[in-house]
Design a protein around this motif. Structure first.
Motif, PDB file in Angstrom:
ATOM      1  N   GLY A 211      15.449  -7.091 -18.696  1.00  0.00           N
ATOM      2  CA  GLY A 211      16.515  -6.325 -18.435  1.00  0.00           C
ATOM      3  C   GLY A 211      16.900  -5.896 -17.043  1.00  0.00           C
ATOM      4  N   PHE A 212      15.416  -5.487 -16.340  1.00  0.00           N
ATOM      5  CA  PHE A 212      15.585  -5.233 -14.825  1.00  0.00           C
ATOM      6  C   PHE A 212      15.878  -6.285 -14.065  1.00  0.00           C
ATOM      7  CE2 PHE A 212      12.784  -5.396 -11.148  1.00  0.00           C
ATOM      8  CZ  PHE A 212      13.281  -4.416 -10.528  1.00  0.00           C
ATOM      9  N   TRP A 213      15.289  -7.461 -14.363  1.00  0.00           N
ATOM     10  CA  TRP A 213      15.208  -8.848 -13.600  1.00  0.00           C
ATOM     11  C   TRP A 213      16.816  -9.342 -13.665  1.00  0.00           C
ATOM     12  CZ3 TRP A 213      12.552  -9.037  -9.635  1.00  0.00           C
ATOM     13  CH2 TRP A 213      11.011  -8.730  -9.776  1.00  0.00           C
ATOM     14  N   PHE A 214      17.438  -9.058 -14.967  1.00  0.00           N
ATOM     15  CA  PHE A 214      18.659  -9.670 -14.984  1.00  0.00           C
ATOM     16  C   PHE A 214      19.494  -8.860 -14.237  1.00  0.00           C
ATOM     17  CE2 PHE A 214      23.068  -9.613 -16.667  1.00  0.00           C
ATOM     18  CZ  PHE A 214      23.164 -11.010 -17.077  1.00  0.00           C
ATOM     19  N   MET A 215      19.493  -7.521 -14.073  1.00  0.00           N
ATOM     20  CA  MET A 215      20.432  -6.860 -13.111  1.00  0.00           C
ATOM     21  C   MET A 215      19.939  -7.033 -11.715  1.00  0.00           C
ATOM     22  SD  MET A 215      20.763  -2.992 -14.486  1.00  0.00           S
ATOM     23  CE  MET A 215      18.944  -2.592 -14.585  1.00  0.00           C
ATOM     24  N   PHE A 216      18.499  -7.160 -11.380  1.00  0.00           N
ATOM     25  CA  PHE A 216      18.086  -7.399  -9.906  1.00  0.00           C
ATOM     26  C   PHE A 216      18.709  -8.676  -9.457  1.00  0.00           C
ATOM     27  CE2 PHE A 216      15.265  -9.213  -7.045  1.00  0.00           C
ATOM     28  CZ  PHE A 216      14.898  -8.191  -6.066  1.00  0.00           C
ATOM     29  N   MET A 217      18.789  -9.841 -10.258  1.00  0.00           N
ATOM     30  CA  MET A 217      19.191 -11.173  -9.689  1.00  0.00           C
ATOM     31  C   MET A 217      20.769 -11.123  -9.408  1.00  0.00           C
ATOM     32  SD  MET A 217      16.748 -13.014  -8.986  1.00  0.00           S
ATOM     33  CE  MET A 217      15.059 -13.157  -9.392  1.00  0.00           C
ATOM     34  N   GLN A 218      21.511  -9.929  -9.829  1.00  0.00           N
ATOM     35  CA  GLN A 218      22.826  -9.762  -9.513  1.00  0.00           C
ATOM     36  C   GLN A 218      23.099  -9.724  -8.051  1.00  0.00           C
ATOM     37  OE1 GLN A 218      25.393 -10.582 -12.086  1.00  0.00           O
ATOM     38  NE2 GLN A 218      23.585 -11.225 -13.010  1.00  0.00           N
ATOM     39  N   ILE A 270      13.475   5.374 -15.605  1.00  0.00           N
ATOM     40  CA  ILE A 270      14.602   6.369 -14.842  1.00  0.00           C
ATOM     41  C   ILE A 270      15.272   5.406 -13.782  1.00  0.00           C
ATOM     42  CG2 ILE A 270      15.016   8.291 -13.153  1.00  0.00           C
ATOM     43  CD1 ILE A 270      13.101   9.874 -14.584  1.00  0.00           C
ATOM     44  N   GLY A 271      14.409   4.542 -13.057  1.00  0.00           N
ATOM     45  CA  GLY A 271      14.966   3.443 -12.170  1.00  0.00           C
ATOM     46  C   GLY A 271      15.947   2.669 -12.925  1.00  0.00           C
ATOM     47  N   MET A 272      15.487   2.063 -14.135  1.00  0.00           N
ATOM     48  CA  MET A 272      16.594   1.061 -14.950  1.00  0.00           C
ATOM     49  C   MET A 272      17.731   1.719 -14.928  1.00  0.00           C
ATOM     50  SD  MET A 272      13.824  -0.712 -17.378  1.00  0.00           S
ATOM     51  CE  MET A 272      12.638  -2.054 -16.919  1.00  0.00           C
ATOM     52  N   THR A 273      17.779   3.017 -15.466  1.00  0.00           N
ATOM     53  CA  THR A 273      18.809   3.881 -16.032  1.00  0.00           C
ATOM     54  C   THR A 273      19.765   3.989 -14.670  1.00  0.00           C
ATOM     55  OG1 THR A 273      17.784   5.089 -17.554  1.00  0.00           O
ATOM     56  CG2 THR A 273      19.974   5.942 -16.828  1.00  0.00           C
ATOM     57  N   ILE A 274      19.197   4.285 -13.465  1.00  0.00           N
ATOM     58  CA  ILE A 274      20.042   4.565 -12.114  1.00  0.00           C
ATOM     59  C   ILE A 274      20.471   3.219 -11.616  1.00  0.00           C
ATOM     60  CG2 ILE A 274      19.707   5.036  -9.552  1.00  0.00           C
ATOM     61  CD1 ILE A 274      17.692   7.222 -10.567  1.00  0.00           C
ATOM     62  N   MET A 275      19.748   2.030 -11.961  1.00  0.00           N
ATOM     63  CA  MET A 275      20.311   0.719 -11.598  1.00  0.00           C
ATOM     64  C   MET A 275      21.578   0.539 -12.691  1.00  0.00           C
ATOM     65  SD  MET A 275      16.973  -1.659 -11.329  1.00  0.00           S
ATOM     66  CE  MET A 275      18.112  -3.355 -10.803  1.00  0.00           C
ATOM     67  N   ALA A 367      15.573   0.225 -20.532  1.00  0.00           N
ATOM     68  CA  ALA A 367      15.212   1.467 -20.367  1.00  0.00           C
ATOM     69  C   ALA A 367      14.649   2.159 -21.556  1.00  0.00           C
ATOM     70  CB  ALA A 367      16.181   2.326 -19.528  1.00  0.00           C
ATOM     71  N   PHE A 368      15.587   2.102 -22.643  1.00  0.00           N
ATOM     72  CA  PHE A 368      15.368   2.652 -23.840  1.00  0.00           C
ATOM     73  C   PHE A 368      14.056   1.638 -24.365  1.00  0.00           C
ATOM     74  CE2 PHE A 368      15.676   2.509 -28.575  1.00  0.00           C
ATOM     75  CZ  PHE A 368      15.675   3.588 -28.811  1.00  0.00           C
TER      76      PHE A 368
END
Length: 390
Positions: A211-218, A270-275, A367-368
Motif C-alpha cells: 500500500g505504501f508503494w502504491f501511494m508512492f508511485m502516484q 504513522i508515516g503511512m497514515t500521514i501519506m 498502516a492498520f
C-alpha cells in the motif's frame, strides 16, 4: 566507514545518471524514433517490473556470492543497457535494452541495501539509511541540471555519458569496496528461500508495504497529471520534484533523529497514515495552498516510512540472509508500484473523483496491517521470554 562513504557516492551517481537519462529516453522514443507514447510506457514499465520482480532472486544470489561482485556487475550491466539504447531502432531492441538495465538494477539494488546494513554500525543504521535517502535526492536535483545540459546534445551522447557513469562507478566499486566484513556464512539458494518464507511476520510486513508503494508511485504518475490539469501550468511538474527534493535534503535527517524516540513499526504506520491524509487532501483540492499542504504531508510520510522500513528489515534479517530479505522486501515495490502504474492511471482517467480516496484507503489499510504486525511481534517476543514449564 570507508565502505559506507563509497556506497553513498554510488547512490548519488546512480540517481544522477538514472534521472538524467530516463526523461531523455521517453523523449527519444516518441520523438527521434517516432514511436508511440504507449511503447515508451511499455518499455519503462517493463524495466521496473523486471527489476523489482527479480530482486528476491538477486538478493538470494548476493547472500550466496560476494556482495562486491554483485554490486559491481549490476552497475556495469546497467551502464551497458543505457549505452545499448543509443543503438536501438525497433520496439524489440528497446525491450532488450530495458531488460538489460533492469537486470543490472536487480543485481545492485537489494545488495547495496544489504551492504549498508553490514558495513554500518547497528546503532547508526537508521541514520545511514536516512543519509542515503538525502544523497539520492540530492542526485535527483543535480540530475535535473545535468539532464537540461544533455538535452542540448544528441541522444547518442547522453546515453554514453549516463551509461558511462554507471560503468565507471561499477569498476571503482569492484576495486575499492572492502569485502572482508561482508564475508558472512554462505547459504544455498534453497536455504535462503526457506529461511525468508518461513519468517511469516516478515512476509506479512512485505505484503503490508504494498500500500505504501502504491501511494508512492502516484508521485510519478497521477499527482503531476492532476497538478497540470487543475492549475493549467506545466511548470508544476518540475516544481513538484524540486520541492520534494528540497524537503528531503533539509528535513530527512532531523526527522529521522526525531523518530528515534518511537518504535520502528510505530513510525512506519504513522508515516503511512500521514501519506494517506496528504494524498487525499492534495487530490481533492483546487486551492494552491491546500494542494501544497497535502503534497508536503505526502512527502513527510514518505520520509518517515522509507528509511525506517529499510532499517527494520536490516534489524530482523540474519546477516547471512540480509540481501535475501531486502530482495524479498523489494517485491512489495514490484507489486504495489506495478499495480499503481497500471490501475492508478486507469482510475485517474475513468474515476478521477474516487482515485485519491482509493489510494488513501490502501495506504491507511497498510498502516492498520502494520499495527496488527506490531501486536503480533510483541506477543511473539513475550512468548519467547516465557520460562519453560515442566
Amino acid at each position: 566507514m570507508k565502505a559506507v562513504r563509497l556506497l553513498l557516492i554510488n547512490s548519488f551517481l546512480m540517481n544522477v545518471s538514472f534521472f538524467a537519462f530516463i526523461p531523455f529516453l521517453s523523449a527519444h522514443i516518441t520523438g527521434n524514433l517516432s514511436l508511440s507514447a504507449g511503447i515508451a510506457g511499455v518499455v519503462l514499465m517493463l524495466r521496473q517490473l523486471v527489476q523489482q520482480g527479480t530482486s528476491f532472486l538477486s538478493g538470494i544470489l548476493a547472500d550466496r556470492f560476494d556482495y562486491r561482485i554483485m554490486i559491481s556487475v549490476g552497475m556495469i550491466l546497467r551502464g551497458v543497457g543505457f549505452v545499448l539504447f543509443a543503438f536501438c531502432r525497433t520496439p524489440l531492441e528497446l525491450i532488450i535494452a530495458a531488460i538489460t538495465t533492469a537486470i543490472g538494477g536487480s543485481l545492485f539494488e537489494p545488495t547495496s541495501k544489504a551492504a549498508f546494513s553490514i558495513f554500518a554500525p547497528p546503532a547508526k543504521r537508521g541514520e545511514i539509511f536516512a543519509l542515503d535517502k538525502i544523497v539520492r535526492h540530492s542526485g535527483i536535483i543535480f540530475a535535473g541540471i545535468m539532464g537540461g545540459i544533455l538535452l542540448q546534445f544528441d541522444f547518442f551522447y547522453a546515453s554514453f555519458v549516463c551509461g558511462g557513469i554507471f560503468i565507471i562507478s561499477g569498476i571503482i566499486t569492484f576495486l575499492y569496496l572492502p569485502n572482508e566484513r561482508v564475508q558472512v556464512p554462505k547459504q544455498s539458494l534453497a536455504d535462503s528461500w526457506d529461511k525468508v518464507k518461513s519468517d511469516r511476520l516478515f512476509i506479512f510486513f512485505t505484503i503490508s508495504m504494498t500500500g505504501f508503494w502504491f501511494m508512492f508511485m502516484q508521485l510519478y504518475l497521477t499527482i503531476p497529471l492532476y497538478a497540470v490539469n487543475v492549475f493549467n501550468n506545466t511548470a508544476f511538474i518540475s516544481s513538484l520534484f524540486i520541492v520534494y527534493g528540497v524537503i528531503v535534503v533539509f528535513l530527512q535527517y532531523p526527522l529521522q533523529k526525531w523518530s528515534k524516540r518511537f518504535q520502528r513499526l510505530t513510525v512506519i504506520k504513522i508515516g503511512m497514515t500521514i501519506m494517506g491524509m496528504g494524498i487525499l487532501l492534495l487530490g481533492s483540492s483546487t486551492n494552491v495552498l491546500l494542494f501544497w499542504t497535502g503534497f508536503c504531508m505526502f512527502a513527510i510520510g514518505i520520509m518517515l516510512v522509507e528509511p525506517t522500513s529499510y532499517e527494520y528489515t536490516a534489524e530482523i534479517a540474519p546477516p547471512q540472509f540480509s540481501a535475501s530479505y531486502f530482495g524479498v522486501a523489494l517485491m512489495a515495490m514490484a507489486v504495489g508500484g506495478g499495480i499503481s502504474q497500471g490501475a492508478g492511471g486507469w482510475m485517474y482517467e475513468h474515476m478521477p473523483n474516487i482515485n485519491w480516496g482509493i489510494s488513501a484507503a490502501l495506504g491507511i489499510s497498510s498502516a492498520f496491517c502494520i499495527h496488527l504486525l506490531q501486536g503480533w511481534t510483541r506477543k511473539a517476543k513475550e512468548r519467547s521470554h516465557m520460562p519453560e514449564q515442566s
